[in-house]
Write a protein that holds these residues in place. Structure first.
Motif, short mmCIF file in Angstrom:
data_model
loop_
_atom_site.label_atom_id
_atom_site.label_comp_id
_atom_site.label_asym_id
_atom_site.label_seq_id
_atom_site.Cartn_x
_atom_site.Cartn_y
_atom_site.Cartn_z
N TYR A 196 0.83 -1.21 0.00
CA TYR A 196 0.00 0.00 0.00
C TYR A 196 0.86 1.26 0.00
CZ TYR A 196 -3.68 3.23 1.66
OH TYR A 196 -4.57 4.27 1.82
N LEU A 197 1.90 1.29 0.85
CA LEU A 197 2.76 2.46 0.95
C LEU A 197 3.66 2.63 -0.26
CD1 LEU A 197 3.68 2.21 4.74
CD2 LEU A 197 2.19 3.89 3.65
N SER A 198 3.79 1.59 -1.06
CA SER A 198 4.58 1.70 -2.29
C SER A 198 3.72 2.14 -3.47
CB SER A 198 5.25 0.36 -2.61
OG SER A 198 4.27 -0.63 -2.94
N GLY A 199 2.43 2.33 -3.24
CA GLY A 199 1.55 2.83 -4.30
C GLY A 199 0.80 1.76 -5.05
N GLU A 200 0.67 0.57 -4.49
CA GLU A 200 -0.08 -0.49 -5.15
C GLU A 200 -1.55 -0.40 -4.75
OE1 GLU A 200 -0.25 -5.41 -5.17
OE2 GLU A 200 1.63 -4.37 -4.65
N GLN A 201 -2.43 -0.63 -5.72
CA GLN A 201 -3.86 -0.58 -5.43
C GLN A 201 -4.30 -1.85 -4.71
OE1 GLN A 201 -6.48 1.95 -6.25
NE2 GLN A 201 -7.25 0.65 -4.61
N LEU A 202 -4.81 -1.69 -3.49
CA LEU A 202 -5.32 -2.81 -2.72
C LEU A 202 -6.82 -2.88 -2.86
CD1 LEU A 202 -3.30 -2.57 0.64
CD2 LEU A 202 -2.63 -3.63 -1.52
N THR A 203 -7.39 -4.02 -2.49
CA THR A 203 -8.83 -4.15 -2.49
C THR A 203 -9.41 -3.40 -1.30
OG1 THR A 203 -8.86 -6.15 -1.11
CG2 THR A 203 -8.61 -6.45 -3.51
N GLN A 204 -10.72 -3.20 -1.35
CA GLN A 204 -11.40 -2.53 -0.25
C GLN A 204 -11.15 -3.25 1.07
OE1 GLN A 204 -15.54 -3.58 -0.32
NE2 GLN A 204 -15.19 -3.86 1.87
N GLU A 205 -11.28 -4.58 1.08
CA GLU A 205 -11.09 -5.35 2.32
C GLU A 205 -9.66 -5.24 2.82
OE1 GLU A 205 -12.39 -6.54 -0.43
OE2 GLU A 205 -14.46 -7.13 0.02
N GLU A 206 -8.68 -5.26 1.92
CA GLU A 206 -7.27 -5.15 2.33
C GLU A 206 -6.99 -3.80 2.96
OE1 GLU A 206 -5.10 -8.12 -0.93
OE2 GLU A 206 -5.51 -6.03 -1.45
N ILE A 207 -7.54 -2.73 2.39
CA ILE A 207 -7.33 -1.41 2.96
C ILE A 207 -7.96 -1.31 4.35
CG2 ILE A 207 -7.91 1.05 2.72
CD1 ILE A 207 -7.62 0.71 -0.30
N GLU A 208 -9.17 -1.83 4.49
CA GLU A 208 -9.86 -1.76 5.78
C GLU A 208 -9.13 -2.53 6.87
OE1 GLU A 208 -14.38 -1.34 3.93
OE2 GLU A 208 -13.71 -3.23 4.78
N ASP A 209 -8.33 -3.53 6.49
CA ASP A 209 -7.62 -4.35 7.47
C ASP A 209 -6.19 -3.89 7.73
OD1 ASP A 209 -9.83 -5.97 7.84
OD2 ASP A 209 -9.22 -7.44 6.34
N LEU A 210 -5.74 -2.80 7.10
CA LEU A 210 -4.37 -2.33 7.31
C LEU A 210 -4.18 -1.85 8.74
CD1 LEU A 210 -3.72 -0.26 4.06
CD2 LEU A 210 -2.78 -2.51 4.62
N PRO A 211 -3.04 -2.20 9.37
CA PRO A 211 -2.78 -1.73 10.73
C PRO A 211 -2.83 -0.21 10.87
CG PRO A 211 -1.24 -3.46 10.14
CD PRO A 211 -1.99 -3.11 8.89
N MET A 212 -2.40 0.52 9.82
CA MET A 212 -2.37 1.98 9.91
C MET A 212 -3.77 2.58 9.97
SD MET A 212 -1.12 2.93 6.02
CE MET A 212 -1.07 4.69 6.31
N TYR A 213 -4.79 1.81 9.63
CA TYR A 213 -6.16 2.30 9.68
C TYR A 213 -7.00 1.55 10.70
CZ TYR A 213 -5.07 4.75 5.32
OH TYR A 213 -4.52 5.57 4.37
N LYS A 214 -6.37 0.94 11.67
CA LYS A 214 -7.11 0.14 12.63
C LYS A 214 -8.08 0.97 13.47
CE LYS A 214 -3.58 0.16 16.32
NZ LYS A 214 -4.44 0.72 17.37
N ASP A 215 -7.81 2.27 13.62
CA ASP A 215 -8.71 3.13 14.38
C ASP A 215 -9.59 3.98 13.48
OD1 ASP A 215 -7.69 2.32 16.89
OD2 ASP A 215 -5.96 3.63 16.61
N ILE A 216 -9.53 3.75 12.16
CA ILE A 216 -10.33 4.50 11.21
C ILE A 216 -11.64 3.78 10.89
CG2 ILE A 216 -10.38 5.48 8.88
CD1 ILE A 216 -8.49 6.88 10.80
N PHE A 217 -11.58 2.44 10.90
CA PHE A 217 -12.76 1.64 10.58
C PHE A 217 -13.25 0.91 11.82
CE2 PHE A 217 -10.47 1.87 6.52
CZ PHE A 217 -11.48 2.26 5.65
N SER A 218 -14.58 0.83 11.94
CA SER A 218 -15.16 0.00 12.99
C SER A 218 -15.32 -1.42 12.46
CB SER A 218 -16.52 0.56 13.42
OG SER A 218 -17.49 0.29 12.43
N ASN A 219 -15.69 -2.33 13.32
CA ASN A 219 -15.94 -3.71 12.90
C ASN A 219 -17.36 -3.90 12.39
OD1 ASN A 219 -13.33 -4.71 13.49
ND2 ASN A 219 -13.87 -4.86 15.67
#
Length: 433
Positions: free
Chosen positions: A138-161
């Motif tokens: 993700y940090l290298s600029g690769e397009q991830l899926t919606q689910e992969e982005i939601e599960d990234l550690p850097m966004y753990k406090d951005i999305f609820s379960n």
């Protein structure tokens, strides 16, 4: 196409005579003011700072809803100059900022280091995380899926379960409300009664119209849905797409897209009552947030939404550099191949020729759409003050490839009320080895 009250477009000699009289009155007043030494010689001020030598101006901490203004506007150079001087004064009046989320040099940081560990700031909290696996991609600029982005550690406090109904998407968590936003005052020159009014007060009052025809004067929901049909086609949105609506108001756009098109989304607005109405009265397949629209870079995920849109809202930031910054933020959050739409802007608010420089460092294809033609079939299309036919434009930006999460919110232009200068790229902080 008809104007605000449904009357025909400007024909005949009366409008021309009124326009000529207005120009004559303005020129006389301008000459007398100049003779009296009233023209200021001080440098232009953007967000409370002189524009001389600034790489990145401070961003005013406000995101407003749309409302037609009583401002002079025509193609005549003298009248436009009067408008520019008015905008300059407005910029000085609305230049309040919040320093809580800035570094020492005034930059807003998202990712402050790279390598085996990075520091990410979101919701006002700094978190140090690793960069392995999906996060490294993700940090290298690769397009991830919606689910992969939601599960990234850097966004753990951005999305609820919690998941949105009728979709497998996690719900975005709104950041804490910026207490500095709801006390900002609208410049008195934009208030007909000249009574001190905060942004929240004004648009919370208008939220009472959410149950009727919406918060726009004399523009019905039916007219807005005709406008939205055009926007949907320009975006190329399709069933099951997920859209970000900047300045979502009562949530009518998101409800229409969800009910009629199977397109869901996330709406953001500054009005507490409008957002409350949106949550209560639109489908649970959408979600809404009360937040500061000029600070979404601090918490919204990159390359996440299928498309983003805004109509008649962004121009209310009253600052051209901030206008560019907001458009870039709306572009940043969409996926590769997605489109960003912003509509109902006139040249005096942000010039057409300054749109491309705003995106010069991003993988973007820029298209300017003249609204006089694009919305010619709309029964009643909103007009800027002193217009008999639309002189506004839309911008449609296509994202050609994923963007890399930024170190800070760099803006490649620095604008005064008269022009925008390109800003050189800042020196990046050292990488973590």
């Amino acid at each position: 196409m008809r104007g605000r009250t449904g009357g025909g477009g400007g024909g005949g000699t009366a409008p021309i005579l009124r326009f000529a009289a207005a120009i004559l009155i303005y020129c006389c007043g301008f000459f007398m003011g100049w003779q009296g030494g009233l023209r200021s010689q001080k440098p232009a001020v953007v967000s409370g700072r002189s524009v001389s030598g600034i790489a990145n101006e401070n961003i005013p901490q406000i995101a407003l809803k749309s409302e037609p203004k009583n401002e002079l506007k025509s193609n005549d150079a003298d009248v436009e100059r009067a408008y520019e001087q008015k905008m300059e004064a407005t910029t000085e009046d609305s230049s309040q900022t919040d320093e809580s989320a800035k570094s020492d040099d005034g930059s807003l940081y998202l990712v402050t280091a790279r390598g085996k560990a990075i520091t990410v700031q979101h919701h006002g909290i700094s978190v140090e995380i690793g960069t392995s696996g999906d996060q490294e991609r993700y940090l290298s600029g690769e397009q991830l899926t919606q689910e992969e982005i939601e599960d990234l550690p850097m966004y753990k406090d951005i999305f609820s379960n919690d998941l949105l109904r009728e979709s497998n998407r996690k719900v975005l968590i709104c950041p804490p409300w910026d207490s500095g936003t709801d006390i900002l005052q609208i410049p008195l020159k934009h208030l007909p009664r000249k009574k001190p009014t905060s942004v929240d007060q004004k648009y919370d009052r208008r939220a009472s119209n959410c149950l009727k025809g919406g918060i726009w004067h004399k523009i019905s929901l039916e007219d807005h849905m005709q406008i939205l049909e055009v926007i949907e086609k320009q975006l190329g949105a399709k069933r099951h797409d997920y859209i970000f609506d900047w300045g979502s108001g009562c949530g009518h756009k998101m409800r229409y897209l969800s009910d009629k098109k199977g397109i869901n989304g996330f709406g953001l607005d500054v009005s507490e009552k409008s957002v409350a109405y949106s949550i209560e009265n639109t489908t649970s397949a959408n979600s809404f947030c009360r937040a500061n629209g000029v600070r979404i870079d601090e918490w919204m995920p990159e390359n996440y939404f299928d498309h983003s849109l805004s109509f008649g809202s962004v121009y209310h930031v009253y600052n051209r550099t901030t206008f560019c910054s907001v458009l870039r933020s709306m572009f940043r959050v969409i996926k590769s191949g997605g489109k960003m739409y912003n509509g109902w802007t006139e040249n005096a608010e942000y010039r057409r020729k300054d749109v491309a420089p705003c995106f010069r460092d991003l993988p973007a294809k820029v298209e300017i759409v003249e609204e006089r033609k694009a919305f010619s079939h709309v029964s009643v299309f909103p007009l800027k003050s002193q217009q008999s036919v639309p002189n506004t434009y839309s911008v449609v930006i296509t994202k050609l490839k994923p963007t890399v999460p930024h170190y800070w919110t760099y803006v490649p232009v620095n604008c005064t009320v008269h022009f925008c200068d390109e800003v050189p790229y800042p020196e990046l902080p050292k990488m973590v080895s």
